[in-house]
Design a protein around this motif. Structure first.
Motif, PDB file in Angstrom:
ATOM      1  N   SER A   1       0.813  -1.016  -0.263  1.00 39.54           N
ATOM      2  CA  SER A   1       0.055  -0.150  -0.017  1.00 39.54           C
ATOM      3  C   SER A   1       0.964   1.367  -0.137  1.00 39.54           C
ATOM      4  CB  SER A   1      -0.880   0.040   1.098  1.00 39.54           C
ATOM      5  OG  SER A   1      -1.605  -1.050   1.481  1.00 39.54           O
ATOM      6  N   ILE A   2       0.648   2.176  -0.879  1.00 42.66           N
ATOM      7  CA  ILE A   2       1.606   3.293  -1.065  1.00 42.66           C
ATOM      8  C   ILE A   2       0.702   4.611  -1.142  1.00 42.66           C
ATOM      9  CG2 ILE A   2       3.325   4.518  -2.505  1.00 42.66           C
ATOM     10  CD1 ILE A   2       4.027   1.563  -3.675  1.00 42.66           C
ATOM     11  N   GLU A   3       1.024   5.433  -0.035  1.00 41.20           N
ATOM     12  CA  GLU A   3       0.723   6.648   0.048  1.00 41.20           C
ATOM     13  C   GLU A   3       1.389   7.714  -0.619  1.00 41.20           C
ATOM     14  OE1 GLU A   3      -1.750   8.714   3.498  1.00 41.20           O
ATOM     15  OE2 GLU A   3       0.323   9.246   3.773  1.00 41.20           O
ATOM     16  N   LEU A   4       0.663   8.580  -1.549  1.00 42.73           N
ATOM     17  CA  LEU A   4       1.317   9.678  -2.200  1.00 42.73           C
ATOM     18  C   LEU A   4       0.729  10.907  -2.018  1.00 42.73           C
ATOM     19  CD1 LEU A   4       1.310   7.428  -5.634  1.00 42.73           C
ATOM     20  CD2 LEU A   4       3.398   8.038  -4.205  1.00 42.73           C
ATOM     21  N   THR A   5       1.612  12.019  -1.894  1.00 41.04           N
ATOM     22  CA  THR A   5       1.087  13.441  -1.835  1.00 41.04           C
ATOM     23  C   THR A   5       2.119  14.166  -2.774  1.00 41.04           C
ATOM     24  OG1 THR A   5       0.584  12.976   0.355  1.00 41.04           O
ATOM     25  CG2 THR A   5       0.633  15.263  -0.181  1.00 41.04           C
TER      26      THR A   5
ATOM     27  N   GLN B   1      -3.799   6.968  -2.398  1.00 45.25           N
ATOM     28  CA  GLN B   1      -3.257   5.541  -2.012  1.00 45.25           C
ATOM     29  C   GLN B   1      -3.424   4.847  -3.395  1.00 45.25           C
ATOM     30  OE1 GLN B   1      -5.994   6.549   0.118  1.00 45.25           O
ATOM     31  NE2 GLN B   1      -4.375   7.957   1.003  1.00 45.25           N
ATOM     32  N   ILE B   2      -2.257   4.063  -3.470  1.00 47.55           N
ATOM     33  CA  ILE B   2      -2.328   3.176  -4.563  1.00 47.55           C
ATOM     34  C   ILE B   2      -1.811   1.671  -4.001  1.00 47.55           C
ATOM     35  CG2 ILE B   2      -0.065   3.775  -5.428  1.00 47.55           C
ATOM     36  CD1 ILE B   2      -1.005   3.450  -8.294  1.00 47.55           C
ATOM     37  N   TYR B   3      -2.620   0.787  -4.605  1.00 50.49           N
ATOM     38  CA  TYR B   3      -2.304  -0.460  -4.089  1.00 50.49           C
ATOM     39  C   TYR B   3      -1.957  -1.547  -4.986  1.00 50.49           C
ATOM     40  CZ  TYR B   3      -4.830   1.679  -0.183  1.00 50.49           C
ATOM     41  OH  TYR B   3      -5.289   2.485   0.739  1.00 50.49           O
ATOM     42  N   GLY B   4      -0.937  -2.642  -4.906  1.00 51.54           N
ATOM     43  CA  GLY B   4      -0.864  -3.582  -5.824  1.00 51.54           C
ATOM     44  C   GLY B   4       0.372  -4.395  -5.371  1.00 51.54           C
ATOM     45  N   ASP B   5       0.971  -5.054  -6.404  1.00 55.63           N
ATOM     46  CA  ASP B   5       2.039  -6.031  -6.551  1.00 55.63           C
ATOM     47  C   ASP B   5       3.348  -5.083  -6.291  1.00 55.63           C
ATOM     48  OD1 ASP B   5       3.357  -8.888  -6.447  1.00 55.63           O
ATOM     49  OD2 ASP B   5       4.196  -7.861  -7.758  1.00 55.63           O
ATOM     50  N   PHE B   6       4.369  -5.057  -5.243  1.00 55.38           N
ATOM     51  CA  PHE B   6       5.549  -4.236  -5.360  1.00 55.38           C
ATOM     52  C   PHE B   6       6.148  -4.359  -6.676  1.00 55.38           C
ATOM     53  CE2 PHE B   6       9.935  -3.612  -4.513  1.00 55.38           C
ATOM     54  CZ  PHE B   6       9.818  -2.385  -3.743  1.00 55.38           C
ATOM     55  N   ASP B   7       6.419  -5.521  -7.208  1.00 52.73           N
ATOM     56  CA  ASP B   7       7.323  -5.612  -8.518  1.00 52.73           C
ATOM     57  C   ASP B   7       6.505  -5.011  -9.809  1.00 52.73           C
ATOM     58  OD1 ASP B   7       9.436  -6.742  -7.235  1.00 52.73           O
ATOM     59  OD2 ASP B   7       8.501  -8.790  -7.389  1.00 52.73           O
TER      60      ASP B   7
ATOM     61  N   LEU C   1       7.353  15.324  -3.584  1.00 52.51           N
ATOM     62  CA  LEU C   1       6.365  14.151  -3.523  1.00 52.51           C
ATOM     63  C   LEU C   1       7.010  13.422  -2.359  1.00 52.51           C
ATOM     64  CD1 LEU C   1       4.582  12.212  -5.253  1.00 52.51           C
ATOM     65  CD2 LEU C   1       6.392  10.836  -5.288  1.00 52.51           C
ATOM     66  N   ASN C   2       6.016  13.282  -1.507  1.00 52.30           N
ATOM     67  CA  ASN C   2       5.839  12.424  -0.227  1.00 52.30           C
ATOM     68  C   ASN C   2       5.225  11.107  -0.579  1.00 52.30           C
ATOM     69  OD1 ASN C   2       7.156  14.297   1.765  1.00 52.30           O
ATOM     70  ND2 ASN C   2       5.198  15.426   1.498  1.00 52.30           N
ATOM     71  N   MET C   3       5.919  10.055   0.127  1.00 54.66           N
ATOM     72  CA  MET C   3       5.528   8.636  -0.318  1.00 54.66           C
ATOM     73  C   MET C   3       5.796   7.703   1.117  1.00 54.66           C
ATOM     74  SD  MET C   3       6.565   6.069  -3.457  1.00 54.66           S
ATOM     75  CE  MET C   3       8.325   6.506  -3.164  1.00 54.66           C
ATOM     76  N   LYS C   4       4.819   7.126   1.239  1.00 53.81           N
ATOM     77  CA  LYS C   4       5.046   6.101   2.593  1.00 53.81           C
ATOM     78  C   LYS C   4       4.463   4.705   1.735  1.00 53.81           C
ATOM     79  CE  LYS C   4       3.004   9.232   5.946  1.00 53.81           C
ATOM     80  NZ  LYS C   4       1.729   9.542   6.798  1.00 53.81           N
ATOM     81  N   ILE C   5       5.348   3.897   2.237  1.00 50.50           N
ATOM     82  CA  ILE C   5       4.955   2.429   1.574  1.00 50.50           C
ATOM     83  C   ILE C   5       4.748   1.340   2.839  1.00 50.50           C
ATOM     84  CG2 ILE C   5       6.061   0.318   0.299  1.00 50.50           C
ATOM     85  CD1 ILE C   5       8.036   2.268  -1.101  1.00 50.50           C
TER      86      ILE C   5
END
Length: 86
Positions: A4-8, A42-48, A70-74
């Protein structure tokens, strides 16, 4: 591995909104699950699969903006179905 990745995206210019909208539309057009709120996307999926897509999406967004942050949390799990229980 699911993530799960949060982007701002924060363009540092007066006409910031069109750049944010374009970035979100690019994310929405992907094969991944995308959820939004007023502060982040938020964007969700397979890491690769997700990371190469994000690499290109972020590059495209940055090429259209003079300067941006760009702030990103994984998170190492798929939290797309999260519902608060309180």
């Amino acid at each position: 591995m699911k993530v799960s990745i949060e982007l701002t995206l924060t363009p540092l210019k007066d006409d910031y909104e069109p750049h944010i909208v374009d970035f979100i539309k690019l994310l929405r057009a992907s094969e991944f699950t995308v959820l939004e709120n007023p502060l982040s996307t938020q964007i969700y999926g397979d890491f690769d699969k997700l990371m190469p897509f994000l690499n290109e999406a972020i590059k495209q967004a940055f090429q259209a903006i003079d300067i941006a942050v760009l702030n990103m949390k994984i998170v190492k799990t798929d939290r797309s179905d999260y519902k608060p229980d309180f």
